[in-house]
Design an enzyme around this catalytic site. Structure first.
Site, short mmCIF file in Angstrom:
data_model
loop_
_atom_site.label_atom_id
_atom_site.label_comp_id
_atom_site.label_asym_id
_atom_site.label_seq_id
_atom_site.Cartn_x
_atom_site.Cartn_y
_atom_site.Cartn_z
N ASP A 74 34.15 61.41 16.61
CA ASP A 74 34.85 62.13 15.55
C ASP A 74 33.93 62.23 14.33
O ASP A 74 33.34 61.23 13.91
CB ASP A 74 36.14 61.39 15.16
CG ASP A 74 37.17 61.43 16.29
OD1 ASP A 74 37.04 62.31 17.17
OD2 ASP A 74 38.10 60.60 16.29
N TYR A 77 33.85 66.78 26.31
CA TYR A 77 33.54 67.63 25.16
C TYR A 77 32.22 68.36 25.35
O TYR A 77 32.07 69.50 24.92
CB TYR A 77 33.49 66.78 23.88
CG TYR A 77 34.84 66.65 23.20
CD1 TYR A 77 35.93 66.12 23.88
CD2 TYR A 77 35.03 67.06 21.89
CE1 TYR A 77 37.17 66.00 23.27
CE2 TYR A 77 36.26 66.95 21.27
CZ TYR A 77 37.33 66.42 21.96
OH TYR A 77 38.55 66.31 21.35
N ASP A 95 27.46 67.86 19.56
CA ASP A 95 27.07 69.24 19.21
C ASP A 95 27.18 69.45 17.70
O ASP A 95 26.87 70.53 17.21
CB ASP A 95 27.98 70.25 19.93
CG ASP A 95 29.39 70.23 19.37
OD1 ASP A 95 29.90 69.14 19.10
OD2 ASP A 95 29.97 71.32 19.17
N1 SAM Z 1 33.68 60.85 24.33
C1 SAM Z 1 34.62 61.85 24.78
C2 SAM Z 1 33.89 63.13 25.13
O1 SAM Z 1 32.72 63.26 24.76
O2 SAM Z 1 34.48 63.98 25.80
C3 SAM Z 1 35.73 62.09 23.73
C4 SAM Z 1 35.28 62.65 22.42
S1 SAM Z 1 36.60 62.72 21.21
C5 SAM Z 1 36.03 63.89 20.07
C6 SAM Z 1 36.38 61.19 20.32
C7 SAM Z 1 37.20 60.04 20.87
O3 SAM Z 1 36.86 58.85 20.17
C8 SAM Z 1 38.70 60.21 20.69
O4 SAM Z 1 39.35 60.02 21.92
C9 SAM Z 1 39.08 59.15 19.67
O5 SAM Z 1 40.40 58.68 19.83
C10 SAM Z 1 38.04 58.10 19.91
N2 SAM Z 1 37.76 57.26 18.73
C11 SAM Z 1 37.50 57.70 17.48
N3 SAM Z 1 37.30 56.67 16.64
C12 SAM Z 1 37.45 55.55 17.39
C13 SAM Z 1 37.36 54.16 17.09
N4 SAM Z 1 37.12 53.74 15.83
N5 SAM Z 1 37.55 53.28 18.09
C14 SAM Z 1 37.82 53.69 19.34
N6 SAM Z 1 37.91 55.01 19.69
C15 SAM Z 1 37.72 55.92 18.73
#
Ligand code: SAM
Length: 213
Positions: free
Chosen positions: A117, A194, A153
């Site tokens: 994120d 993603y 990206d």
């Molecule tokens: N890694 C996957 C991909 O590339 O398809 C998912 C990407 S998604 C944008 C980011 C994921 O990170 C989300 O599912 C979110 O809930 C998780 N996430 C964000 N901050 C986090 C944290 N502090 N601890 C654990 N998970 C986290």
């Protein structure tokens, strides 16, 4: 990734054998969850687990833990494991901020960060999983010479991540702004959910591999 709240997901996860529960109490005992004593790699923010599942299935001689904050997303990864379980993969639902409460110093061999994120507001910079605050946490749990592999990206997030690597004094081993055009770095690349979506939309994928100082 934040799916709509899936009713019952918390209860489902609480009853799953594919998840480590009460993880902070399991510090020092994580190895007991795996059949074989072998190197441990983790993905933080694994989403629905496409990358970590495929990576674990191709590398049975390494143990993997997928970490995800949200139950509704983790649920999808558990369902994949129920269809075809792997001995060398398990999940934890937690916020990565608590990572040093779960893993022992030097316990982890490699960390994967995929399409984290971006937290675009400056005041949220320390929430970014590539921030110097997180690098300090990773530095504790990684073994000497341990690596972090990061793909995104998002150019602004990648620029920020590069600055943080330098500020924290980590060694840059590999860095590309267009992974899919780099035959050497892309060899054996496992796409995340993603990554598949954004590269299909024409976005180049940034990647670095850094080593603990
Ligand atoms: N890694 C996957 C991909 O590339 O398809 C998912 C990407 S998604 C944008 C980011 C994921 O990170 C989300 O599912 C979110 O809930 C998780 N996430 C964000 N901050 C986090 C944290 N502090 N601890 C654990 N998970 C986290």
């Amino acid at each position: 990734m934040r799916l709509k709240n899936v009713p019952g997901s918390k209860e489902y996860i609480a009853a799953s054998d594919f998840v480590i529960h009460d993880e902070t109490e399991k510090k020092g005992k994580i190895g007991e969850y795996f059949k074989k004593d072998q190197p441990l790699r983790i993905e933080i923010g694994m989403g629905k687990g496409q990358f970590i599942y495929e990576t674990a299935s191709r590398n049975p001689d390494i143990n993997y833990i997928g970490i995800e904050k949200y139950s509704s997303v983790l649920l999808r990864a558990i369902q994949k494991m129920e269809e075809k379980p792997l001995d060398n993969l398990i999940f934890i639902r937690m916020d990565a901020e608590e990572i040093t409460d779960v893993f022992m110093d030097g316990e982890v061999d490699r960390i994967y960060l995929n399409f984290s994120d971006p937290w675009p507001k400056d005041r949220h910079a320390k929430r970014r999983l590539e921030s110097r605050q997180f690098l300090e946490r990773y530095s504790k749990i990684l073994k000497d010479g341990g690596l972090i592999e990061f793909k995104t990206d998002n150019n602004d997030l990648f620029d920020f991540a590069l600055e943080e690597v330098e500020a924290a004094g980590w060694k840059m081993l590999e860095c590309t702004r267009d992974l899919h055009s780099d035959a050497r770095l892309c060899e054996g690349n496992i796409m995340t959910e993603y990554e598949a979506k954004f590269s299909a939309a024409g976005n180049p994928i940034n990647k670095y591999i850094i080593q603990k100082p």
